[in-house]
Design an enzyme around this catalytic site. Sequence first.
Site, PDB file in Angstrom:
ATOM      1  N   THR A 129      -0.450   4.763   1.314  1.00 46.06           N
ATOM      2  CA  THR A 129      -0.690   5.906   2.329  1.00 46.06           C
ATOM      3  C   THR A 129      -0.446   4.979   3.638  1.00 46.06           C
ATOM      4  O   THR A 129      -1.178   4.168   4.113  1.00 46.06           O
ATOM      5  CB  THR A 129      -2.313   6.230   2.202  1.00 46.06           C
ATOM      6  OG1 THR A 129      -2.078   7.020   0.826  1.00 46.06           O
ATOM      7  CG2 THR A 129      -2.243   7.506   3.210  1.00 46.06           C
ATOM      8  N   GLU A 142      -3.554  20.670  -0.269  1.00 46.08           N
ATOM      9  CA  GLU A 142      -4.204  22.004  -0.016  1.00 46.08           C
ATOM     10  C   GLU A 142      -4.001  22.235   1.284  1.00 46.08           C
ATOM     11  O   GLU A 142      -3.724  23.626   1.727  1.00 46.08           O
ATOM     12  CB  GLU A 142      -5.736  21.982  -0.069  1.00 46.08           C
ATOM     13  CG  GLU A 142      -6.249  21.832  -1.400  1.00 46.08           C
ATOM     14  CD  GLU A 142      -7.598  21.805  -1.730  1.00 46.08           C
ATOM     15  OE1 GLU A 142      -8.319  21.268  -0.695  1.00 46.08           O
ATOM     16  OE2 GLU A 142      -8.194  22.359  -2.676  1.00 46.08           O
ATOM     17  N   ASP A 145       0.793  -1.304  -0.043  1.00 46.89           N
ATOM     18  CA  ASP A 145      -0.082   0.090  -0.068  1.00 46.89           C
ATOM     19  C   ASP A 145       0.914   1.210  -0.062  1.00 46.89           C
ATOM     20  O   ASP A 145       2.138   1.097   0.369  1.00 46.89           O
ATOM     21  CB  ASP A 145      -0.825  -0.057   1.148  1.00 46.89           C
ATOM     22  CG  ASP A 145      -1.701   1.093   1.258  1.00 46.89           C
ATOM     23  OD1 ASP A 145      -2.142   1.565   0.149  1.00 46.89           O
ATOM     24  OD2 ASP A 145      -2.050   1.606   2.568  1.00 46.89           O
ATOM     25  N   LYS A 199      -7.301  -5.055  -5.119  1.00 45.97           N
ATOM     26  CA  LYS A 199      -5.937  -5.554  -4.761  1.00 45.97           C
ATOM     27  C   LYS A 199      -5.833  -6.985  -4.376  1.00 45.97           C
ATOM     28  O   LYS A 199      -4.780  -7.689  -4.806  1.00 45.97           O
ATOM     29  CB  LYS A 199      -5.736  -4.762  -3.301  1.00 45.97           C
ATOM     30  CG  LYS A 199      -5.579  -3.259  -3.304  1.00 45.97           C
ATOM     31  CD  LYS A 199      -5.369  -2.717  -1.964  1.00 45.97           C
ATOM     32  CE  LYS A 199      -5.328  -1.382  -2.018  1.00 45.97           C
ATOM     33  NZ  LYS A 199      -4.706  -0.544  -0.718  1.00 45.97           N
ATOM     34  N   GLY A 240      -5.334   3.039  -3.452  1.00 42.32           N
ATOM     35  CA  GLY A 240      -6.649   3.752  -3.703  1.00 42.32           C
ATOM     36  C   GLY A 240      -6.333   5.158  -4.045  1.00 42.32           C
ATOM     37  O   GLY A 240      -7.322   5.899  -4.245  1.00 42.32           O
TER      38      GLY A 240
END
Length: 1202
Positions: free
Chosen positions: A409, A507, A407, A776, A683
């Site tokens: 993150t 952001e 993965d 996945k 994702g």
Amino acid sequence: MLRWIRQQLGFDPPHQSDTRTVYVANRFPQNGHYIPQRFADNRIISSKYTIWNFIPKNLFEQFRRIANFYFLIIFLVQLMIDTPTSPVTSGLPLFFVITITAIKQGYEDWLRYKADNEVNGAPVFVVRSGSLVQTKSKNIRVGDIVRVAKDETFPADLALLSSDRADGTCHITTASLDGETNLKTHFSVAETAVCQSVSQLEALEAVVECQQPDADLYRFVGRITVTQHEEEIVRSLGQENLLLRGARLKNTKEIFGVAIYTGMESKMALNYKCKSQKRSAVEKSMNTFLIIYLGILLFEAILSTILKYAWQAEDKWDQPFYNQETEQERNSSPILKFISDFLAFLVLYNFIIPISLYVTVEMQKFMGSFFIGWDLDLYHEESDQKAQVNTSDLNEELGQVEYVFTDKTGTLTENEMHFRECSINGVKYREVNGKLAAEGMTDDSPDGSTPHLIGDELLFLKAVSLCHTVQISYDQPDCLVGGGDSFSHANGFSSSHMEYYASSPDEKALVEAAKRIGVAFTRSSGDTKEIKTFGKSEKYKMLHLLEFDADRRRMSVILETPSGGKVLFTKGAESAILPFTTSGEIEKTRLHVDEFALKGLRTLVVACRHFSPEEYVDVDKHLNAARTALQQREERLQEAFAYIERDMHLLGATGVEDKLQDKVQETIEALRMAGIKVWVLTGDKHETAVSVSLSCGHFHRTMNILELLQQRSDNECAEQLRRLDRRIKEDHVIQHGLVVDGASLSLALREHEKLFMDVSKNCSAVLCCRMAPLQKAKVVRLLKTSPEKPITLAIGDGANDVSMIQEAHVGIGIMGKEGRQAVRNSDYAIARFKFLSKLLLVHGHFYYIRIATLVQYFFYKNVCFITPQFLYQFFCLFSQQTLYDSVYLTLYNICFTSLPILVFSLFEQLVHPHVLQSKPALYRDISRNSLLSFRTFLYWTLLGFLHAFIFFFGSYLLMGEDTSLMGNGQMFGNWTLGTLVFTVMVITVTLKLALETNFWTWMNHFVTWGSIAFYFIFSLFYGGIIWPFLHSQDMYFVFVQLLSSGSAWFAIIIIIITCLFPDVVKKVFYRHLQPTSTQKSQLYSNSVAIDDDFIALQPLSRAKSQLGKLRSTLDLVPLRPVSNTGSPLTAKTCAVNVGTAVLLSYLCLHAHANQHSLGLRWGWGTKHIVGFWGRGAEAKVFDIKHFTGCMCRMSVRGRHRE
């Protein structure tokens, strides 16, 4: 009770219809026609067993093993017919193996059960009987109204009823579900949003109708019917109304929601793959070898039975008068007699199948797994977390991994964004102490104040502070401490307690950076945005928000400035902004963006457009017309956005770093050097994923990136795959990386699986983005079931990774910030991604070579054990007479030869751990199950047969026709022959293992020589005493008489040398003429750490502690300055020993890392000298032999000490 039993067995599912009806607060209709639906409770279950099914399920799994099933059959045969050996010889070991394995697997499952209980027992608040009641998570029922507070995770899938906000909205993060850390806004319907107190919720009359649970995280279809004043109001429910289990509440004080899906029916649990028993490649090889040995056993039994009847058919072999057949035996069926004899031979030779192999393997795996938890190099001090093993059945699989699926993150990154650089009007800036400093310049303001920016610089910062969807949370503390920054008290709150929440982590990083520099976003209320520019408050009115979408790859806001003007601020990818700009430093900014990207930064370009009053009227008209259109609204909005976002003025660009975990790049590079391919499955968005892949070294800058994105049909996808395949074949030199998104992957796997596999296997790195959790798992399964059958490993930190972790051969959970779902469902758990390199390259290497040698050695020693029994039948007319005593038969694998191989399999090291980490290519030497190949298996098997022939015929030739080897003329009998063979065999197989041992510890010496000594001591006691509880004692005084014969001792020595001398010659020959890379590394290993494996790899603090212990133990006095011509210090003064030498060398390395000039020379007698010379990374390791004397010379910044 019967219904409950049927549900537990899976015959009576809780729900039957296609939809479910949920009565809010469980206010069921008060009429007799209502039949309540049955729903699952809220328990999460990751354990395999229950108290009811443990025994039958565990026995079924264990008897799937060929050896266990075989010994069960043998045990039953011994019970039914008359056999040469007692049923106890098979039944007792079988019972022991089954019991030990069941205890081990039951203990591991109990640990999973405990982890489940922690989750299921978590406290939650539920509205019941008009009050807020605290209960356990597992007690939540479908229809309960649940209260969730800020930063808590949702305990079930909830339909949002209300929040502490007037509009009934809340914000959540779903990082543990889909890997996205951005905030998502969820809504409640207006009729329930007003119910913000417990009493109002208790009075609420509402019914939710929705679909039955499915695994799609992004799909929910339902409706809610609210009864107000006897009027039913129906509102639709979608994904934006559903709060998923595992998600976390953010920026909202509290919410109330009704439980829709609970427990194993929640979407998070449905994305778990059903737990199955994982079996390692070594265990599969063991089963293959067992089948071969079963074939050998059947061959020997059939041959022995045939030869028995062939030889007994001759008249000269008629049975003697003292052993005549009975009447019943003469009248019995020849077929039955043949079968009975065949089964008797089967029992006689059955020990060629090593049942104790399984229990030894189980013990080795269980005890060996503790080394992972004890490894301080896998301990993360900041979080106080050590590595943990959830299942020890796959230890050796860590040494066979060919594909790593990771993965992004929370696994590769820390979930932290940091502003690094920006380009404004063609000039590059970086942040220095909260101020913007142009490239090549430093800010030397004496007071540290931020200079006032003008023109485009200020406009750029305002655009960054206003063009976003960031929201603010105000956390007012009980007491404020005086002081603070220039806007410490704005609008009644302290900015030091103001927290930003963003739909994009970029952001948030940009808004926080602008605030530090001096342009702070301070308030968002309705359509008003407020910023403070160096302390001066400015209010802007939000006129329109042009949302981000994947096609445009940009977002915009239209604002009314404090002076009344209308301005458009836009930010997005450079390819989506630069073509639509007409002014500004376009080319310089383009170059700066490329520079930022080369540094691995995530880039965004910022532009603006000022509208005249007439232009704004036209823009407003276009937008309103598009947004109110009933037909083709999406297309008309895209046209309106394109009409507005043009003729812009370029302001600049930003570079934000997604902070990687420590040593991620080095870890990926080490895995690549070890021959392991790394796939990133995330994702996250395409741009984000590619950026992180570049920054972490997964993709190289020189790599040709191939894309399979946004494919909309099978034909389009197939054509793109063919184009990519041609590009790869046309260019063999350049490395290729593949990027594929979830939608395109679904098309590729539907019809073009082989073509996709051909493309992906020819790529050095693969990145899959926008992946659903089950996708996945499908990718992992695709590689796992390919013709090559590679060993796969999956690593992740969130609930979205659970399916992938469970599907892979080895699943590893990261103890991250997103809950413990991945850890609970993994095989192993580590705190950081960087620990993966040592887990595979060191622990995986050790576990594999240990268990591979264990398996081969077990087959070897059992061939040595049973083959003489088979050969003996040729000399006893196949009468099924045993060569060995029954006690020796039972204890051979249990006592005499069990401990040396067990200790070997726990501590053996071919190469020092430091060398394995510094040379990842050594991992390739053990890949593809090379140590358990058929060639290696054949070598060990033939070696076993050869040694067995030498054992038997060497002993037979010794005795020959004249068996009077005793000094008094007394003759040896058959038990003496068997004991001689057995004695030679025990000593030889033990010494054979000693020859295979590379890493000797005191335990190896103790069990190796202790096992031989124990055999002699036991045999003397067993045969030297008449034991009253034994029915017969054939071995009485046999062993004592054997050892009293000089010829027997001579035979034992000659036979052992004959067996082992060729092995020694072969090892010397191959090591000097054809050494493997591992054997070459052993020389380097010995020069790095002589005799002491632990001191040299310890952290500096513990190394100093060890030095203190050595100093106190060995009388190590402080070194005194002497002249260069002075005499060397004595060994006693220097306390010379190998551990100290290695330790001081290690301290020298730390000095080099701190840029100290420090060297060490050490040696005594004819031992080796270990030294480290140089500065920092240039430190060299050298080894000088035959240095006489004892000397320690250290040089620190020019001052010498000896």
